[in-house]
Design an enzyme around this catalytic site. Sequence first.
Site, short mmCIF file in Angstrom:
data_model
loop_
_atom_site.label_atom_id
_atom_site.label_comp_id
_atom_site.label_asym_id
_atom_site.label_seq_id
_atom_site.Cartn_x
_atom_site.Cartn_y
_atom_site.Cartn_z
N ASP A 104 -3.80 -4.09 34.39
CA ASP A 104 -2.38 -4.09 34.09
C ASP A 104 -1.80 -5.51 34.21
O ASP A 104 -2.10 -6.23 35.17
CB ASP A 104 -1.71 -3.17 35.13
CG ASP A 104 -0.31 -2.75 34.76
OD1 ASP A 104 -0.13 -2.17 33.68
OD2 ASP A 104 0.61 -2.99 35.57
N GLU A 164 -22.23 -7.80 39.98
CA GLU A 164 -23.00 -7.31 41.13
C GLU A 164 -23.50 -5.88 40.87
O GLU A 164 -24.39 -5.38 41.54
CB GLU A 164 -22.13 -7.28 42.40
CG GLU A 164 -21.69 -8.65 42.89
CD GLU A 164 -20.57 -8.54 43.94
OE1 GLU A 164 -20.34 -7.45 44.49
OE2 GLU A 164 -19.90 -9.58 44.15
C1 GLC Z 1 2.12 -2.19 32.20
C2 GLC Z 1 1.95 -0.70 32.07
C3 GLC Z 1 3.30 -0.06 32.16
C4 GLC Z 1 3.89 -0.37 33.52
C5 GLC Z 1 3.95 -1.87 33.75
C6 GLC Z 1 4.19 -2.18 35.18
O1 GLC Z 1 2.79 -2.75 31.14
O2 GLC Z 1 1.27 -0.38 30.89
O3 GLC Z 1 3.26 1.33 31.96
O4 GLC Z 1 5.19 0.15 33.60
O5 GLC Z 1 2.74 -2.50 33.42
O6 GLC Z 1 3.08 -1.85 35.94
#
Ligand code: GLC
Length: 562
Positions: free
Chosen positions: A217, A276
Amino acid sequence: MTTLGMSEPARMVATEDPLWWRTAVIYQVYPRSFADADGDGVGDLRGIADRLESLAELGVDALWLCPFYTSPQTDGGYDVADYCDVDPVFGTLADFDDLLDRAHGLGLRVIIDIVPNHSSDQHAWFRAALAAAPGSPARDRYLFRDGTGSDGSAPPNNWQSTFGGQAWTQLPDGQWYFHMFDATQPDLNWRDPGVRSSFRQILRFWLHRGVDGFRVDVAHGMIKAEGMPDYHPQDLIGRFGVDPGVILTKEGPNPPYMLQDGVHDIWREWRAVLAEYGDDRVLCAEAWVEPLSHLARWVRPDEMHQAFNFSFLETPWDASSLRQVIDDSISAFGSVGAPSTWVLSNHDVVRHASRLGLVQQPAPGDGLGPRTASGLDPELGLRRAGAASLLMLALPGSAYLYQGEELGLPEVVDLPDDARRDPSWFRTGGVRYGRDGCRVPLPWEGTEPAFGFSRTGASWLPQPREWSALARDRQRGVAGSTLELYRSALALRREHGLGGGTVTWLPGYPPDVVALRNNGVTVLANTGSRAVERPGGRLLAGSGPGAPGVLAGDTTVWLLEE
Ligand code: GLC
């Protein structure tokens, strides 16, 4: 936090091919909305495990599971309070192990979401930071700063949250903390060695359990510019595409809280951790970065394996734009030896069955609601969505599908205001509808309570009545249904090796037609509304009905020379 090495590793997918991910079709599961086994109206891991066979039958290679970690769920689980445990709403670690084992038994790989840019404000690290004094090591795990102005009552700088409003929140002791997203999602300090080593351990925890990789993310945001200077995007707007130093993100050009070179060191560290565990575990970056030539930096040989191709997702249904983005993608990723990826929908954007029926595409995260959906043509959207998907599935590289697109689900635009949960809806006072409309629980059986999502009929977001007709059981085995289009396309993609071929553009077609050949299959996508002549050849797949010799408007076909 649960300690490393408690469990026996899960059974893995037997494969001769550590490069499986280069051609894979990866199906995104949003656990809240996939299938609910315990009947509380929120999907869960047992629900997913019980429905895995339908994904194997669809013909995908892998799943990507959105977050299921312990979380107060203020951002649908992207606010993690414990990175090494399962939230009770989704089940237990034992349920996760069982899901992984059953998926692997069906030959499905599983990648999981990891959310390193920020934690929940309920994470033990943040609670400890709040309890500690300004300047303490506990506070140094996050981005605490003193305010500005004579009494420190103004925020440290002018940075805004991606979800709307100020990106800083002040504590009673006067200090402020930075959150790129909601105030309940404080950003971690990735310059802190302790944060870095904790995450290496978190990766090992899940790799040891047997996951096949991670979707990362906000992979472009984790390091902030030294000194946290104010952001003045107006100085850069207009220079994108002209000035090679201007890089575009969803948040604007060159935000100082993103795109810092230091993120690449993190990916090198993570790549070494994955190594790993063998050579077939993967990292996929969520980095909303343009141009593609810059995004390619995330997938250099010692960094991540893949990055989502949001440039493709954002391309309008227009032949010349599509040809351009396909060329740019293959050459940008290819320049560093990575395959391209392709994606049309996910849990953050308006579903493409609706998006492609709009005159103007909404900005990512804005969603669609009664005020903004007036120009929507749902039939056109669905027709184009099928055509766009069939084009995408013929392209070499890896394709990501979002749950429900194989059913042709539209965005739900008329959710009641009091059902909405997306923080961006609240943080913009309802100006942005946010992402709930693409997260409505899936319909499985058209006549069951909640269309089979939960046996009790409970559903955390209301499902439209018309979804009965879109339920999986209503489409299964029905020629011409979206489900059968996806199923046959995935089988043919595998049979003809389309994920691993190369694109050759075919000359001599009208300008509205994207015409290419991949591994002997001719792919024609007519983005115009008028029918054009179709050459001979055996019809392998088509996104809409068509008379022999005719390629209808907004339709894609795959043909095999006879
Ligand atoms: C990313 C995710 C989204 C989330 C954001 C904060 O963009 O895809 O759904 O709200 O990050 O974590």
